[in-house]
Design a protein around this motif. Structure first.
Motif, short mmCIF file in Angstrom:
data_model
loop_
_atom_site.label_atom_id
_atom_site.label_comp_id
_atom_site.label_asym_id
_atom_site.label_seq_id
_atom_site.Cartn_x
_atom_site.Cartn_y
_atom_site.Cartn_z
N TYR A 48 0.66 -2.80 4.93
CA TYR A 48 1.25 -1.55 4.16
C TYR A 48 0.80 -1.56 2.67
CZ TYR A 48 3.88 -1.62 8.30
OH TYR A 48 4.17 -1.18 9.49
N ALA A 49 0.58 -2.78 2.21
CA ALA A 49 0.15 -2.97 0.92
C ALA A 49 -1.41 -2.31 0.65
CB ALA A 49 0.11 -4.28 0.36
N ALA A 50 -2.13 -2.62 1.48
CA ALA A 50 -3.59 -2.18 1.72
C ALA A 50 -3.52 -0.86 2.11
CB ALA A 50 -4.33 -2.75 2.90
N PHE A 51 -2.67 0.00 2.45
CA PHE A 51 -2.42 1.20 2.81
C PHE A 51 -2.13 2.24 1.30
CE2 PHE A 51 1.17 4.49 3.52
CZ PHE A 51 0.23 5.62 3.87
N LEU A 52 -1.11 1.68 0.51
CA LEU A 52 -0.64 2.03 -0.63
C LEU A 52 -1.72 2.26 -1.61
CD1 LEU A 52 2.84 0.57 -0.94
CD2 LEU A 52 2.49 3.30 -0.80
N LEU A 53 -2.57 0.96 -1.56
CA LEU A 53 -3.78 0.87 -2.73
C LEU A 53 -4.72 1.83 -2.14
CD1 LEU A 53 -5.37 -0.38 -5.01
CD2 LEU A 53 -5.81 -2.05 -3.18
N LEU A 93 -11.49 -1.64 -6.57
CA LEU A 93 -12.41 -1.29 -5.42
C LEU A 93 -12.75 -2.25 -4.51
CD1 LEU A 93 -14.23 1.66 -7.02
CD2 LEU A 93 -12.84 2.00 -5.15
N PRO A 94 -13.23 -3.50 -5.03
CA PRO A 94 -13.54 -4.58 -4.36
C PRO A 94 -12.43 -5.34 -3.92
CG PRO A 94 -14.48 -4.84 -6.52
CD PRO A 94 -13.69 -3.59 -6.40
N ILE A 95 -11.22 -5.01 -4.28
CA ILE A 95 -10.28 -5.61 -3.66
C ILE A 95 -9.87 -4.65 -2.51
CG2 ILE A 95 -7.35 -5.68 -3.95
CD1 ILE A 95 -8.04 -6.53 -7.04
N GLN A 96 -9.97 -3.43 -2.40
CA GLN A 96 -9.76 -2.64 -1.47
C GLN A 96 -10.67 -2.99 -0.29
OE1 GLN A 96 -7.19 0.17 -0.85
NE2 GLN A 96 -7.75 -0.70 1.31
N ALA A 97 -11.97 -3.04 -0.59
CA ALA A 97 -12.94 -3.60 0.26
C ALA A 97 -12.75 -4.71 0.96
CB ALA A 97 -14.32 -3.86 -0.30
N LEU A 98 -12.09 -5.88 0.29
CA LEU A 98 -11.71 -6.93 0.92
C LEU A 98 -10.50 -7.10 1.82
CD1 LEU A 98 -12.04 -9.52 -2.09
CD2 LEU A 98 -13.52 -9.48 -0.05
N THR A 119 -13.27 2.21 5.07
CA THR A 119 -12.72 1.99 3.84
C THR A 119 -13.58 0.74 2.98
OG1 THR A 119 -10.52 2.56 4.81
CG2 THR A 119 -10.55 0.97 2.94
N ARG A 120 -13.97 -0.15 3.68
CA ARG A 120 -14.65 -1.27 2.99
C ARG A 120 -15.95 -0.49 2.31
NH1 ARG A 120 -12.54 -5.95 4.69
NH2 ARG A 120 -11.03 -6.15 6.63
N TRP A 121 -16.63 0.22 3.40
CA TRP A 121 -17.88 0.57 2.67
C TRP A 121 -17.67 1.86 1.93
CZ3 TRP A 121 -21.87 -2.37 3.51
CH2 TRP A 121 -21.71 -2.96 4.85
N ILE A 122 -16.69 2.68 1.78
CA ILE A 122 -16.46 3.41 0.83
C ILE A 122 -16.10 2.79 -0.49
CG2 ILE A 122 -14.96 5.57 0.35
CD1 ILE A 122 -17.18 6.26 2.34
N SER A 123 -15.31 1.98 -0.51
CA SER A 123 -14.89 1.29 -1.64
C SER A 123 -16.03 0.62 -2.51
CB SER A 123 -13.80 0.06 -1.27
OG SER A 123 -12.70 0.62 -0.70
#
Length: 144
Positions: free
Chosen positions: A9-14, A115-120, A73-77
């Motif tokens: 859910y944290a990843a979703f919010l970010l 952005l790299p946090i979201q990719a991770l 998500t990972r690639w777009i980030s």
């Protein structure tokens, strides 16, 4: 320790926050406020080719929509990183506060770090899942 119950859910919010910010920045600021021609003119005035403006607009709006949906998500980030690095470089000489004349560098740097946090983290909860080739089932297989 990471709580595996709440981390999706944290990843979703970010992911959704980043996506909405990109959509707002690309659509509201660049297209609706400055206009495409104005954005192209601005890019040219700071030494970038005008074609970069189109790439940034498409990247911000398209990338934002894909992030909100949770697609790639990972690639777009990672693909959006050059846009934010360019924004950071453009604002670095204006000082820290983004409300300074020309905008400061703290917001683009923070966005660049997110952005790299979201990719991770990956997609998180509520992401649109596209079928992979190994998951694709033909109509004939379903009827059998």
């Amino acid at each position: 320790m990471i709580d595996n119950r709440t981390a999706p859910y944290a990843a979703f919010l970010l992911r959704v926050s980043l996506g909405l910010l990109f959509i707002a920045h690309g659509l509201v600021l660049k297209v609706l406020t400055f206009g495409i021609a104005g954005t192209v003119g601005y890019f040219e005035s700071i030494g970038y080719p005008g074609a970069f403006a189109y790439l940034v607009i498409v990247g911000e709006i398209g990338g934002g929509l894909l992030l909100v949906a949770g697609v790639f998500t990972r690639w777009i980030s990672l693909a959006l990183l050059p846009i934010l690095i360019g924004a950071t470089l453009q604002h670095i000489g204006n000082g820290w506060v983004f409300s300074a004349t020309g905008g400061g560098w703290e917001f683009p740097v923070f966005w660049t770090v997110l952005l790299p946090i979201q990719a991770l983290l990956g997609d998180g909860a509520f992401a649109l899942k596209l079928p992979t080739s190994s998951q694709t089932v033909s109509v004939q297989d379903r009827l059998a």
